[in-house]
Design an enzyme around this catalytic site. Structure first.
Site, PDB file in Angstrom:
ATOM      1  CD  GLN A 142       4.014  -2.632   1.189  1.00  0.00           C
ATOM      2  OE1 GLN A 142       4.896  -2.840   2.308  1.00  0.00           O
ATOM      3  NE2 GLN A 142       3.288  -3.149   0.273  1.00  0.00           N
ATOM      4  CB  CYS A 143      -0.040   2.329  -0.094  1.00  0.00           C
ATOM      5  SG  CYS A 143      -1.650   2.633  -0.657  1.00  0.00           S
ATOM      6  N   PRO A 144      -1.561   0.634   2.592  1.00  0.00           N
ATOM      7  CG  PRO A 144      -3.584   0.069   3.384  1.00  0.00           C
ATOM      8  CD  PRO A 144      -2.452  -0.470   2.721  1.00  0.00           C
TER       9      PRO A 144
ATOM     10  NE  ARG B 107      -0.867   2.104  -3.783  1.00  0.00           N
ATOM     11  CZ  ARG B 107       0.082   1.995  -4.704  1.00  0.00           C
ATOM     12  NH1 ARG B 107       0.367   1.111  -5.233  1.00  0.00           N
ATOM     13  NH2 ARG B 107       0.882   3.377  -4.906  1.00  0.00           N
TER      14      ARG B 107
END
Length: 820
Positions: free
Chosen positions: A585-587, A513
Site C-alpha cells: 500500500q502506498c507509500p 495517503r
C-alpha cells in the site's frame, strides 16, 4: 390461457420459459422485431473487440430451440404496431412478408426495452456513426471496421457501453477519445471515485474530453469531424454514440397504460400495469429505489430477468412482489473492475438525506500471498440509523464479491454494525481474516460511535479558515512530492517522539495517503490530550477533490504491446534489475523503489511492478523530485510496470564541465530577495539594459523579493493561518513597495516616483512589462513560495517557477550573478 410476450432480450425469453414451466398447456407467443430473440447483449462490445470471436456463442436461444424445448411460438422480425386492450388484440407486421395481422391474447407481458438516445445534432446521420443496442448493430459495426479499417475512434458518452467500447477499440489498435458532457465518466460513481477510471484510461492512452459535449458532426476528407461546444474539433474514422437510453413507450401509450413520473411504464409491486391483463418488465419500467424510495429507471439485464419471473408468477396467481432495485452494477475498464451498489453521495445530497461516509483502501487478499491488489472503496451510511446506503469499489481483483455481499446486506436492511458480525470465508489466495466487508463495518462503526472523529476534504475552506493545523503522516520522501498547503510533516513512525511539536489548544487534522495510518494516529493523539481529527480518504482524496487534478501525465508507451527488453533498448552500460512491489500500500512501493535505487549503480535500469493503480502517478512524480529518469510506465497483466534509470549523483559536475567558460558566457543572473522599491528598480533597470545589449537575463525572486511579482488585486486561494499572516505582511504588487531609506511613512516613495515621472524614468510597472516583452526570464523560487504561502495564482502572468537547481543552472551559464 394464451400468453403474449412482446420483446426479446433478457426479459421476454425468461418470462416465456418460466411460463412454460408453470403451465404445460398454455399457448405462449413471443414477438421480437429484430432478428434474434435471446442473445448476450452485454457481450456485444467484447464481440466487436475480438475478445469473443465466435458470434454463435452470443446466441443464447433461437426460435427453433424455443419451439423444440419449450413448445413456444417465437416470431422474430415481427413488429407489434399497436395494442387494443378492449378487444385484447395486438396488430402485428411481419417484416419478412410485409403482411399485417391481428393476434388475440388473454394476458400480456411487455418487455419492449429502451432505445439508444440519438439527439438531433447536425450531421448525426453521417456514415460511420453508430449506436450499439443489439446484435444487428454489432454486425454493422464489425463490417464497417473490416471494410474501412478505422484508426481513430470517438466514443460519445462515458457510461457502461462507452467505457467498454473504448477498451475494445483499443484492443483493435485504434486511438480512442471519450467525449463526455459531465466532468467525469461513469455517472453512478462520485467524482473522486471516477478519478481511478480516469487514471486507468490515461494509462492506456485513451484520451478524455470532459465537460465539453458534442455540438455536431461533419464529414471531411474521408473522416468524421466531431465538433464540441467549446469549439474544439476531433477528427476520427468511427463514432459510437453511448449517450444513454430512453424507455420504448410506443406500445404502452397505444394501450393507454399509465406512464410514471420519470417517463417509464408505471407498475405495481407485482409488475402489473394500470391494465390488469398487461404486465411490464425490464428497461421500460419504473421501479422504486430501495434506499431512497424514489422512482428510478435502471436498464440492467439482471433486473429484467428477476422481474420476468415475478410477473409470470403473478400472471398464474402466485403472489410475488418486486421489492425494488439497488442498481447493483459492475463494469470492466481494462484491468480495473468498477462496482457500485445503492446510492451515491451526489444523490444523497440532492435529496437532502442525512449521511456519513468513509474511504477505505483494502487489499483483495492478504499481502503475503502473491498478486494481492489494492482496492479503492467509498462507503455511505446513515449516522443515526446506521443503515447502509451505498458503496463504490474499484480494483483489479475482488471487487465483485464485495459489491455482491454489500448488495445482500442492504437488501436485508442490515446496519454497519451488522457487517462486523458477518462470518465470511477466508483463505489467503481469496481474502483476509479481517474481510473487506467486515473492515468497512468496523470503520463506519468507529465513526458513528465517536471513536474516530472524522472530517472531509469537501469542507476544506471551512477548516482552513479555522485555527487548526494539518498534520501529514507520510514519509518525508512522499510528502515532498505534494502536501496540503501549510501542513506539518511528521512521519507516523516518528510521531510519538515528536508530540511536543504539536499544539493541544487547536484541532489537528491528520492525514496520510489513504486514511489507515491517520486513524491509528488519531486514536493515539486523542489519548494524549490532542484534539485530533482524521481526514477521510487521505491525500489521495484531497488531490482529487481539492486540486481537481485531471492533468494525468500521458503514457508514452502503449500498454497493449509488450515492452522490449530493457537491457537492449534502455541501457547498454548499466544492469537491468527487476523489483516486485505488488501487494504494498502506498507509500510502500515508492519506499521500496528508493531502497533499491540506493543500491544500484548510476546508469542501471529498474523495472518495478506494483499492484497499486496510484503508482502510475506516484512514480513519475517521485522521479521528477529526486532526479532519476522516467523511461516508461504502463499497465501489463493488470499491474503497473514502470522503468526508471538511475542518474549519476555527479551528473551536475559533468554537465558543468561542458558549459561554456564564464569569459564567453552571454547570460546574466540576478537574484532579487528584497521588496524595497529602489532595489527592485535597480534590478529591472540592469535587466532591461543587459537584454538590450544582447544578453540573456534571468531574474530569480526569493523571499521578500516575491512581493514584486504579486498581483495588485486580491486572489482567493486556500491558505493556513501562518500563510495568511505572511500575506498580510508582504506588499501586494509593485505599486505597494517602499524605499529602503527615507521612506518617511510613504512620503519619500511618492516623492521619488514624482521625480522619476519628471525625469521621464519608466515606472517599475513599465520596466517589468518591458523586461517580459524582451524575453527576460522571471523565476519565482518555489521553496520560498511554499514557506511564505504564495500560490501561483497570486503572481502576475508569465512567471516561471524554479528551485535552487534552476538558479544554479542559470548561474553556471552566466558570467555575472548579482544579488539585490
Amino acid at each position: 390461457m394464451k400468453l403474449v410476450i412482446i420483446g426479446g432480450g433478457a426479459g421476454g425469453p425468461a418470462a416465456a420459459s418460466r411460463a412454460r414451466r408453470l403451465d404445460e398447456n398454455a399457448e405462449i407467443v413471443v414477438f421480437e422485431r429484430g432478428e434474434h430473440v435471446s442473445y448476450g447483449h452485454c457481450g456485444l462490445p467484447y464481440f466487436i473487440g475480438g475478445v469473443i470471436q465466435d458470434r454463435s456463442e452470443l446466441l443464447i436461444a433461437t426460435p427453433k430451440l424455443f419451439e423444440h424445448r419449450y413448445n413456444i411460438d417465437t416470431r422474430v422480425r415481427s413488429v407489434v404496431k399497436s395494442i387494443m386492450p378492449d378487444d385484447k388484440q395486438i396488430e402485428v407486421v411481419d417484416l419478412n412478408t410485409g403482411d399485417s395481422y391481428r393476434e388475440q391474447y388473454d394476458k400480456m407481458i411487455l418487455s419492449t426495452g429502451a432505445n439508444p438516445i440519438k439527439p438531433p445534432l447536425p450531421g448525426i446521420d453521417t456514415e460511420g456513426i453508430f449506436t450499439l443496442r443489439n446484435l444487428t448493430d454489432a454486425d454493422k459495426i464489425n463490417q464497417f471496421i473490416a471494410d474501412r479499417k478505422p484508426r481513430k475512434a470517438v466514443v460519445v458518452g462515458g457510461g457502461f457501453i462507452g467505457l467498454e467500447m473504448a477498451e475494445n477499440f483499443k484492443h483493435l489498435g485504434m486511438d480512442v477519445t471519450i467525449v463526455e458532457m459531465l466532468d467525469q465518466v461513469m455517472p453512478p460513481l462520485d467524482r473522486e471515485m471516477a478519478d481511478v477510471i480516469h487514471r486507468t484510461l490515461a494509462l492506456h492512452n485513451v484520451e478524455l474530453a470532459l465537460s465539453d459535449p458534442v455540438a455536431g458532426f461533419e464529414s471531411q476528407n474521408n473522416q468524421i469531424i466531431v465538433k464540441q461546444n467549446s469549439g474544439g474539433e476531433i477528427p476520427c474514422d468511427i463514432v459510437i454514440l453511448s449517450i444513454g437510453v430512453k424507455p420504448n413507450l410506443d406500445l404502452a401509450k397505444s394501450a393507454e397504460l399509465e406512464i410514471g413520473e420519470i417517463g417509464g411504464i408505471k407498475v405495481d409491486e407485482h409488475m402489473q400495469t394500470s391494465n390488469p391483463d398487461i404486465y411490464a418488465i425490464g428497461d421500460a419500467v419504473e421501479t422504486t429505489n430501495l434506499v431512497t424510495g424514489q422512482s428510478v429507471l435502471v436498464p440492467l439485464a439482471g433486473i429484467a430477468a428477476r422481474q420476468s419471473r415475478i410477473a409470470v408468477n403473478n400472471v398464474y396467481g402466485r403472489e410475488d412482489k418486486y421489492r425494488g432495485t439497488l442498481g447493483t452494477s459492475l463494469v470492466k475498464v481494462f484491468e480495473v473492475a468498477v462496482g457500485n451498489v445503492g446510492v451515491n453521495e451526489k444523490t444523497l445530497k440532492s435529496l437532502d438525506m442525512e449521511y456519513e461516509k468513509c474511504y477505505l483502501h483494502p487489499f483483495s487478499h492478504v499481502t503475503y500471498y502473491p498478486d494481492s491488489a489494492q482496492m479503492n472503496m467509498k462507503f455511505l451510511f446513515s449516522p443515526d440509523s446506521k443503515r447502509i446506503l451505498g458503496a463504490q469499489i474499484l480494483g483489479i481483483e475482488g471487487v465483485d464479491k464485495r459489491i455482491d455481499t454489500l448488495a445482500t446486506a442492504i437488501s436485508a436492511g442490515m446496519s454497519v454494525e451488522d457487517l462486523t458480525h458477518l462470518e465470511l470465508g477466508y483463505v489467503p489466495p481469496y481474502g483476509s481474516a479481517k474481510e473487506v466487508v467486515n473492515y468497512a463495518g468496523y470503520v463506519a462503526s468507529n465513526i458513528v460511535n465517536g471513536d474516530a472523529p472524522t472530517a472531509h476534504w469537501d469542507n476544506l475552506d471551512e477548516l482552513l479558515d479555522g485555527d487548526g493545523i494539518f498534520l501529514d503522516l507520510r514519509p518525508k520522501e512522499i510528502a515532498e512530492t505534494g502536501m496540503v498547503p501549510g501542513a506539518i510533516n511528521i512521519p507516523i513512525n516518528e510521531l510519538r517522539g515528536r508530540l511536543d511539536e504539536l499544539p493541544k489548544d487547536v484541532p489537528i487534522y491528520v492525514y496520510c495517503r489513504v486514511g489507515l495510518r491517520s486513524y491509528i494516529s488519531v486514536r493515539m493523539l486523542g489519548q494524549n490530550g490532542f484534539n485530533a481529527i482524521n481526514m477521510s480518504g487521505g491525500y489521495g482524496a484531497y488531490r482529487c477533490l481539492c486540486l481537481c487534478d485531471d492533468s494525468i501525465e500521458p503514457i508514452r508507451q502503449s500498454s497493449d504491446t509488450p515492452a522490449k527488453p530493457a537491457e537492449k533498448t534502455l541501457s547498454k552500460s548499466g544492469e537491468t534489475v527487476q523489483l516486485d512491489a505488488c501487494g504494498l500500500q502506498c507509500p510502500g512501493p515508492i519506499m521500496k523503489v528508493k531502497q533499491k535505487m540506493d543500491e544500484l549503480q548510476a546508469g542501471s535500469v529498474l523495472e518495478v511492478t506494483a499492484s497499486d493503480t496510484g503508482f502510475a502517478a506516484d512514480l513519475p512524480a517521485w522521479c521528477r523530485t529526486v532526479g532519476h529518469e522516467m523511461l516508461s510506465i504502463e499497465a501489463r497483466d493488470g499491474k503497473i510496470v514502470g522503468m526508471i534509470r538511475k542518474c549519476d549523483a555527479n551528473a551536475e559536475k559533468t554537465t558543468t564541465q561542458s558549459l561554456p567558460s564564464a569569459a564567453h558566457a552571454t547570460e546574466k543572473t540576478i537574484v532579487v530577495f528584497s521588496n524595497d522599491f529602489d532595489r527592485a528598480m535597480s534590478a529591472f533597470i540592469i535587466a532591461n539594459g543587459s537584454v538590450a545589449m544582447g544578453y540573456k537575463v534571468n531574474l530569480f525572486f526569493t523571499f521578500w523579493g516575491l512581493s514584486i511579482l504579486r498581483k495588485k488585486n486580491k486572489v482567493r486561494v486556500r491558505k493556513g493561518f501562518m500563510e495568511r499572516m505572511f500575506g498580510w505582511m508582504m506588499p501586494r504588487g509593485n505599486s505597494k513597495l517602499k524605499l529602503s531609506k527615507m521612506n518617511m511613512g510613504g512620503m519619500g516613495t511618492r516623492m521619488m516616483k514624482g521625480v522619476m515621472r519628471k525625469k521621464n524614468v519608466h515606472s517599475l510597472d513599465e520596466l517589468i512589462r518591458f523586461a517580459q516583452e524582451q524575453g527576460v526570464r522571471l523565476v519565482a523560487c518555489t521553496m520560498t513560495m511554499d514557506i511564505m504561502g504564495l500560490r501561483r495564482e497570486e503572481l502576475i502572468d508569465g512567471i516561471e517557477e524554479g528551485g535552487v537547481s534552476a538558479f544554479l543552472e542559470d548561474a553556471d551559464h552566466s558570467n555575472v550573478t548579482l544579488f539585490i
